[in-house]
Design a protein around this motif. Structure first.
Motif, mmCIF file in Angstrom:
data_model
loop_
_atom_site.group_PDB
_atom_site.id
_atom_site.type_symbol
_atom_site.label_atom_id
_atom_site.label_comp_id
_atom_site.label_asym_id
_atom_site.label_seq_id
_atom_site.Cartn_x
_atom_site.Cartn_y
_atom_site.Cartn_z
ATOM 1 N N LYS A 66 111.152 56.907 10.132
ATOM 2 C CA LYS A 66 112.160 56.612 11.291
ATOM 3 C C LYS A 66 112.764 55.112 11.045
ATOM 4 O O LYS A 66 111.788 54.234 11.036
ATOM 5 N N ARG B 226 121.067 56.742 9.858
ATOM 6 C CA ARG B 226 119.904 56.232 10.224
ATOM 7 C C ARG B 226 118.733 57.388 10.582
ATOM 8 O O ARG B 226 119.307 58.170 11.556
ATOM 9 N N SER C 91 116.408 59.345 12.720
ATOM 10 C CA SER C 91 116.019 59.007 14.074
ATOM 11 C C SER C 91 114.772 59.638 14.567
ATOM 12 O O SER C 91 114.168 59.494 15.653
ATOM 13 N N THR D 186 118.690 62.511 11.612
ATOM 14 C CA THR D 186 119.524 61.369 11.424
ATOM 15 C C THR D 186 120.529 61.061 12.731
ATOM 16 O O THR D 186 120.605 62.349 13.255
ATOM 17 N N LYS D 187 121.173 59.855 13.001
ATOM 18 C CA LYS D 187 121.969 59.696 13.588
ATOM 19 C C LYS D 187 122.761 58.400 13.360
ATOM 20 O O LYS D 187 122.172 57.435 12.921
ATOM 21 N N ASP E 210 124.342 54.924 14.067
ATOM 22 C CA ASP E 210 124.028 54.064 15.230
ATOM 23 C C ASP E 210 125.210 53.943 16.200
ATOM 24 O O ASP E 210 125.101 53.487 17.473
ATOM 25 N N SER F 195 122.774 62.871 17.810
ATOM 26 C CA SER F 195 122.774 63.445 16.527
ATOM 27 C C SER F 195 123.678 64.697 16.590
ATOM 28 O O SER F 195 123.971 65.520 17.661
#
Length: 237
Positions: free
Chosen positions: A67, A90, A92, A105-106, A108, A113
């Protein structure tokens, strides 16, 4: 075939071989077929800006991804359809099961997501982890196709490194030159001062000689006149 034509062909062959060697070397070093990508959206602002170039290394196993890591991967939904849309987001959340490692992921800058885009990411969609970021270099590579754009990026990075170290060396040489010049000029300044002092002593000596001569050979009035001349000379000096 003329000698100039042969020389041109030779140069072209050398350049092509050099490019191939560089490209293969980059792939081996970073452990991925495409080590460089240009950011094309603002989903990762402020960590990544549009036209930033990211250097991706595929040597980090997917099992070691945690993470907070920024990774590059294929959109899982499109990948199932045979399309390869590359995304950099990134990690998450770790959604792993006993049978398989899965991450979410997500971006920023994204509020949440996106299903089919940010998850589920498995090892088959994973391309690598972002290792370095080169700001805004992507502006000059958007019109070129791989692998030429990647090679240009590599050359730019190399030039930046060379200029960085060359600048340090230049400053060092200039500092040494200034120091050496100061050491050389210092005796000259002393010599100039000594020369001025010697000149002053000579002038005073000449004045004194003139005074003695006037005292010996002239009357009192003449001596007074000579003394006034000495005072004038001193004023001029």
């Amino acid at each position: 075939m003329g000698s100039s034509t042969k020389s041109l062909i030779k140069d072209v062959v050398i350049i092509v071989v050099a490019i191939a060697v560089i490209w293969l070397g980059l792939q081996a070093v970073f452990g991925t077929s495409n080590p460089f990508y240009v950011v094309s959206s603002g989903s990762m602002i402020p960590a990544l800006e549009v036209y930033d170039v990211i250097v991706v290394e595929g040597n980090t196993p997917f099992e070691d991804i945690e993470k907070g890591d920024i990774i590059v991967f294929y959109s899982p939904k499109l990948y199932e359809q045979g399309k390869e849309r590359v995304i950099v987001h990134r990690v998450s959340l770790d959604m792993s099961t006993d049978a398989q490692k899965i991450v979410r992921t997500k971006g920023d800058a994204n509020p949440s997501s996106i299903a089919g885009t940010d998850y589920p990411i498995t090892e088959k969609e994973y391309l690598g982890q972002v290792e370095y970021v080169v700001p805004q270099v992507g502006y000059i590579t958007q019109i070129l196709q791989p692998p030429i754009n990647y090679i240009i990026i590599a050359v730019i990075i190399g030039v930046m490194v060379v200029k960085h170290f060359a600048g340090k060396e230049k400053k060092k040489i200039e500092f040494q030159y200034t120091k050496d010049s100061s050491e050389v000029n210092e005796p000259d300044n002393n010599s100039e001062e000594n020369k001025d002092e010697s000149t002053d002593n000579t002038l005073h000596k000449e004045i004194a000689d003139d005074s003695d001569k006037s005292f010996e050979n002239n009357s009192d009035s003449e001596y007074t006149k000579s003394s006034e001349s000495i005072d004038d000379d001193k004023k001029e000096i």
